[in-house]
Enzyme design. Structure first.
Site, short mmCIF file in Angstrom:
data_model
loop_
_atom_site.label_atom_id
_atom_site.label_comp_id
_atom_site.label_asym_id
_atom_site.label_seq_id
_atom_site.Cartn_x
_atom_site.Cartn_y
_atom_site.Cartn_z
N HIS A 1 6.01 16.36 12.09
CA HIS A 1 7.29 16.47 11.40
C HIS A 1 7.72 15.12 10.84
O HIS A 1 7.92 14.18 11.61
CB HIS A 1 8.33 16.98 12.40
CG HIS A 1 9.67 17.26 11.82
ND1 HIS A 1 10.82 16.68 12.31
CD2 HIS A 1 10.05 18.05 10.79
CE1 HIS A 1 11.85 17.12 11.62
NE2 HIS A 1 11.42 17.94 10.68
N HIS B 1 14.24 12.14 3.92
CA HIS B 1 14.91 13.35 4.41
C HIS B 1 16.39 13.44 4.01
O HIS B 1 16.84 14.46 3.50
CB HIS B 1 14.80 13.42 5.94
CG HIS B 1 15.51 14.60 6.52
ND1 HIS B 1 16.84 14.59 6.85
CD2 HIS B 1 15.06 15.85 6.80
CE1 HIS B 1 17.19 15.78 7.31
NE2 HIS B 1 16.12 16.55 7.29
O1 G3P Z 1 10.38 21.97 7.51
C1 G3P Z 1 10.82 21.96 8.83
C2 G3P Z 1 11.97 21.03 9.03
O2 G3P Z 1 11.65 19.79 8.49
C3 G3P Z 1 13.25 21.53 8.41
O3 G3P Z 1 14.36 20.77 8.74
O4 G3P Z 1 16.05 19.04 8.36
O5 G3P Z 1 13.95 18.44 9.52
O6 G3P Z 1 13.96 18.92 7.07
P1 G3P Z 1 14.59 19.23 8.41
MG MG Z 2 11.84 18.77 6.62
#
Ligand code: G3P
Ligand code: MG
Length: 225
Positions: A9, A50
């Protein structure tokens, strides 16, 4: 045995500055077959970050979409890493992992289509990418030759209407809302289920027992074999 994927992630962002080349490299070193990242489009260039604000992850200030590309590229995104472009991340990954590109900023889909199409011409395969978004209108603009993942953060009655309309490959759910019934209903429809963000071993094991197909984690090093 069905596959249970470890998706780094924002890279391995529990161990390196998120959404940087260092974080993606580390995720691959830790064995992730997939990595996830978030994109905005600024001056026609896709950049990997992000938040819509710069303060949390860089030494800059203000909104990503108000900044110039030169300014964004001058910032330190941690450990003296620059905010990478999507082009740089794809080149860095270099076929070693599948890349989940989350359309985070406005008007990103068409730029992603153009960029990925140029990688296809250079020998990349469509299934080396998954394009996902919480913004389902934007996701509908993603070139249909790429796999689509539909993100949800709250329970919705129309999960499967939306995934069907988007001809999606996967439904990507918050760990707080995933349950056995939804996993089964998704599988009956031929959808993969990917769950974010799963950072504890117990939760990873619970997701595996629910039959989910993969998890997004900041800590790929604790992913159970
Ligand atoms: O794509 C999974 C996750 O990344 C979605 O939430 O806020 O971490 O981008 P976020
Ligand atoms: Mg994400």
């Amino acid at each position: 045995m069905t596959e249970f994927l470890c998706i780094g992630h924002r890279g391995a962002c529990g161990h390196a500055p998120e959404n940087t080349l260092e974080a993606f490299e580390l995720a691959i070193t830790m064995g992730c077959p997939w990595v996830e990242l978030d994109v905005y489009c600024v001056e026609g260039e896709l950049i990997v970050i992000h938040d819509h604000k710069l303060e949390r992850t860089t030494n800059g200030e203000g909104l990503v979409m108000d900044a110039s590309l030169d300014y964004l590229r001058s910032l330190d995104a941690g450990n003296q890493q620059r905010i990478p472009t999507l082009n740089e991340v794809i080149e860095c990954v270099n076929h070693r992992a599948i890349i989940n590109i989350e359309l985070k900023g406005p008007n990103t889909a068409l730029a992603v289509n153009l960029l990925l199409n140029s990688f296809l011409k250079a020998g990349w395969q469509t299934d080396e990418f998954l394009i996902s978004s919480f913004n389902h209108k934007e996701l509908a603009l993603a070139d249909s030759q790429y796999r689509r993942g539909v993100l949800f953060y709250k329970v919705r009655q129309d999960y499967f209407d939306t995934t069907m309309k988007l001809n999606a490959y996967s439904i990507n759910l918050d760990v707080k809302i995933v349950d056995q019934k939804t996993v089964e209903q998704a599988h009956e429809r031929g959808l993969k289920v990917y769950v974010y963000t799963v950072n504890k071993l117990e939760e990873m094991l619970r997701m595996k027992s629910l039959g989910v197909d993969g998890i997004f984690t900041n800590y790929p090093d604790i992913f159970p074999e």
